[in-house]
Design a protein around this motif. Structure first.
Motif, PDB file in Angstrom:
ATOM      1  N   ILE A  27       0.818  -1.145  -0.102  1.00  0.00           N
ATOM      2  CA  ILE A  27       0.089   0.168   0.133  1.00  0.00           C
ATOM      3  C   ILE A  27       0.950   1.288  -0.096  1.00  0.00           C
ATOM      4  O   ILE A  27       0.732   2.032  -0.990  1.00  0.00           O
ATOM      5  CB  ILE A  27      -0.844  -0.018   1.127  1.00  0.00           C
ATOM      6  CG1 ILE A  27      -2.076  -0.987   1.219  1.00  0.00           C
ATOM      7  CG2 ILE A  27      -1.564   1.386   1.440  1.00  0.00           C
ATOM      8  CD1 ILE A  27      -2.888  -1.357   2.199  1.00  0.00           C
ATOM      9  N   ALA A  28       1.882   1.459   0.744  1.00  0.00           N
ATOM     10  CA  ALA A  28       2.912   2.419   0.847  1.00  0.00           C
ATOM     11  C   ALA A  28       3.480   2.641  -0.499  1.00  0.00           C
ATOM     12  O   ALA A  28       3.553   3.879  -1.027  1.00  0.00           O
ATOM     13  CB  ALA A  28       3.903   2.145   2.178  1.00  0.00           C
ATOM     14  N   GLU A  31       1.086   4.113  -2.939  1.00  0.00           N
ATOM     15  CA  GLU A  31       0.822   5.571  -2.587  1.00  0.00           C
ATOM     16  C   GLU A  31       1.774   6.284  -3.049  1.00  0.00           C
ATOM     17  O   GLU A  31       1.683   7.462  -3.455  1.00  0.00           O
ATOM     18  CB  GLU A  31       0.584   5.733  -0.914  1.00  0.00           C
ATOM     19  CG  GLU A  31      -0.880   5.134  -0.623  1.00  0.00           C
ATOM     20  CD  GLU A  31      -1.044   5.265   1.029  1.00  0.00           C
ATOM     21  OE1 GLU A  31      -0.142   5.460   1.696  1.00  0.00           O
ATOM     22  OE2 GLU A  31      -1.944   4.791   1.484  1.00  0.00           O
ATOM     23  N   ASP A  32       3.012   6.113  -2.710  1.00  0.00           N
ATOM     24  CA  ASP A  32       4.170   6.931  -3.186  1.00  0.00           C
ATOM     25  C   ASP A  32       4.356   6.800  -4.679  1.00  0.00           C
ATOM     26  O   ASP A  32       4.592   7.876  -5.225  1.00  0.00           O
ATOM     27  CB  ASP A  32       5.580   5.962  -2.811  1.00  0.00           C
ATOM     28  CG  ASP A  32       5.943   6.180  -1.301  1.00  0.00           C
ATOM     29  OD1 ASP A  32       5.084   6.804  -0.836  1.00  0.00           O
ATOM     30  OD2 ASP A  32       6.518   5.450  -0.874  1.00  0.00           O
ATOM     31  N   GLY A  34       1.557   6.731  -6.712  1.00  0.00           N
ATOM     32  CA  GLY A  34       0.519   7.658  -6.992  1.00  0.00           C
ATOM     33  C   GLY A  34       0.931   9.073  -6.693  1.00  0.00           C
ATOM     34  O   GLY A  34       0.747  10.008  -7.724  1.00  0.00           O
ATOM     35  N   LYS A  35       1.698   9.400  -5.975  1.00  0.00           N
ATOM     36  CA  LYS A  35       2.014  10.743  -5.650  1.00  0.00           C
ATOM     37  C   LYS A  35       3.078  11.032  -6.455  1.00  0.00           C
ATOM     38  O   LYS A  35       3.091  12.261  -6.954  1.00  0.00           O
ATOM     39  CB  LYS A  35       3.010  11.013  -4.106  1.00  0.00           C
ATOM     40  CG  LYS A  35       1.880  10.754  -2.999  1.00  0.00           C
ATOM     41  CD  LYS A  35       2.637  10.784  -1.648  1.00  0.00           C
ATOM     42  CE  LYS A  35       1.591  10.594  -0.413  1.00  0.00           C
ATOM     43  NZ  LYS A  35       2.438  10.451   0.910  1.00  0.00           N
TER      44      LYS A  35
END
Length: 73
Positions: A27-28, A31-32, A34-35
């Protein structure tokens, strides 16, 4: 009553903990990613806006020069 015959409950618990840890890590990472994608999209949008402004300025200058040329003739 054990959920799996012959399985030690502590082993099952440890396996679930490992799976949760792995999922949190994934997940992390997502998310990274995606950022990073959002940041790249923002940079591209800014470049597009600058190019659009430059194009508008160039078209205005061309129009101005064409009008001056007509007036000179």
């Amino acid at each position: 009553m054990q959920p799996f015959k012959g399985s030690d409950p502590s082993e099952i618990l440890n396996e679930y903990k490992d799976q949760v840890r792995i999922l949190k890590q994934q997940i992390a990472e997502l998310e990274d990613a995606g950022k990073s994608k959002d940041a790249a999209n923002k940079r591209c949008l800014q470049k597009l806006e600058f190019c659009t402004k430059d194009l508008d300025d160039a078209l205005s200058k061309i129009k101005e020069l064409e009008e001056k040329k007509k007036d000179a003739i």
